[in-house]
Design an enzyme around this catalytic site. Structure first.
Site, PDB file in Angstrom:
ATOM      1  N   ARG A 190       0.841  -1.204   0.000  1.00 42.14           N
ATOM      2  CA  ARG A 190       0.000   0.000   0.000  1.00 42.14           C
ATOM      3  C   ARG A 190       0.874   1.251   0.000  1.00 42.14           C
ATOM      4  O   ARG A 190       0.577   2.226  -0.688  1.00 42.14           O
ATOM      5  CB  ARG A 190      -0.932  -0.001   1.216  1.00 42.14           C
ATOM      6  CG  ARG A 190      -2.029  -1.030   1.159  1.00 42.14           C
ATOM      7  CD  ARG A 190      -2.850  -1.028   2.438  1.00 42.14           C
ATOM      8  NE  ARG A 190      -3.639   0.196   2.586  1.00 42.14           N
ATOM      9  CZ  ARG A 190      -4.307   0.519   3.697  1.00 42.14           C
ATOM     10  NH1 ARG A 190      -4.255  -0.290   4.763  1.00 42.14           N
ATOM     11  NH2 ARG A 190      -5.009   1.638   3.753  1.00 42.14           N
ATOM     12  N   CYS A 252      -1.551   5.974   9.084  1.00 45.88           N
ATOM     13  CA  CYS A 252      -1.946   4.652   8.587  1.00 45.88           C
ATOM     14  C   CYS A 252      -3.141   4.838   7.658  1.00 45.88           C
ATOM     15  O   CYS A 252      -3.191   5.793   6.891  1.00 45.88           O
ATOM     16  CB  CYS A 252      -2.258   3.708   9.745  1.00 45.88           C
ATOM     17  SG  CYS A 252      -3.631   4.248  10.794  1.00 45.88           S
TER      18      CYS A 252
END
EC number: 2.8.1.2
Length: 298
Positions: A190, A252
């Site tokens: 990611r 995050c």
């Protein structure tokens, strides 16, 4: 509030939890903070209603949030936090012990939330269910206990523990002058931008100048508990985090696993750690509209 330069022991083993319950059960509240990613079929509240540590209350990060903000589980206003925890029987002097069913996944987010609002006596209980069963102790089932509501006084947001989009931009525009490390807790693929985000409308990639420390590097197998402090030190050192006085911002997907890094960094004695509350759920939308905010690859 964390004292500058002082190592805080806030991660409790089962013996420490039982001792606090023995010493002052009337002023100690266990909080089940179980939460799962939207892609997971499990439901933390449902599991809590089925079984829990005896007397535990449930802290729902999707209820105790800023309801005026469309982003997921953003910090609530101070007065709403006070009202929410007061209904759980928690006042300013309560010992709050937080756990989650996975072990060490969503509980640090709630720990950080309490710290943000200035609660001093707050602890994490990793691997709680396994530890409880290993001690031969029984779980509570049936209808949860109803706490007596109390007044929570003095909640005030500590900006020293929270990072905003403006804070991030300052680092991007002048990383050397800012002297801040941005640490991304998401999975490496990611971070690189090699896979699409699960939430719609988000760019793939990372914040320019940020480094990637997937939160799973700081936890034991199965995300049951944090690694021992010595191992955490090695993880952070391998990523260039050796000066514990340098400011760090953790990020995050939506502020949950960034809080795992927050807890791990504080456990190792890093003095200035903030969580970027909106994280990629907000930043990724901005980057979708402004490519200068986006970096991909290593």
């Amino acid at each position: 509030m964390f004292s500058v330069g002082k190592k805080i022991s806030f991660i409790l083993p089962i013996k420490g939890v039982l001792q606090k319950l023995k010493d002052n059960a009337q002023k100690t509240v266990l909080l089940d903070a179980t939460w799962y990613l939207p892609t997971d079929t499990k439901n933390g509240k449902k599991e809590y209603l089925e079984s829990r540590l005896p007397g535990a209350q449930y802290f729902d990060i999707d209820e105790a949030k800023d309801h005026k903000n469309p982003l997921p589980h953003m910090l609530p206003p101070a007065d709403e936090f006070a009202s929410y925890v007061g209904k759980l029987g928690i006042d300013r002097n309560t010992n709050v012990i937080i756990y989650d069913r996975k072990g060490f996944f969503s509980s640090p987010r709630v720990f950080w939330t309490f710290k943000v609002f200035g609660h001093e006596h707050v602890f994490l209980f990793p691997n709680a269910f396994n530890a409880w069963k290993t001690e031969g102790l029984e779980l509570e089932t049936g209808e949860p206990r109803t706490p007596k509501p109390v007044v929570y006084e003095g909640a005030k947001l500590n900006k020293d523990l929270v990072a905003s989009f403006d804070d991030i931009v300052k680092v991007i525009e002048s990383p050397d002058a800012a002297g801040v490390h941005i640490v991304d807790a998401r999975a490496h693929e990611r971070f690189l931008g090699n896979v699409p985000e699960s939430r719609p409308g988000l760019a793939s990639g990372h914040i320019p100048t940020s480094i990637n420390i997937p939160f799973t590097e700081t936890t034991a197998a199965g995300i049951t508990a944090p690694k021992p402090e010595e191992d955490l030190e090695k993880v952070f050192s391998s990523h260039g985090l050796t000066d514990k006085s340098v400011p760090i911002i953790t990020s995050c997907g939506s502020g949950v696993t960034a809080s795992v890094l927050f807890a791990a960094l504080k456990e190792c004695g890093f003095k200035d750690v903030r969580v970027y509350d909106e994280s990629w759920s907000g930043y990724g939308k901005r980057a979708n509209e402004d490519s200068s905010l986006l970096a991909t690859g290593p």
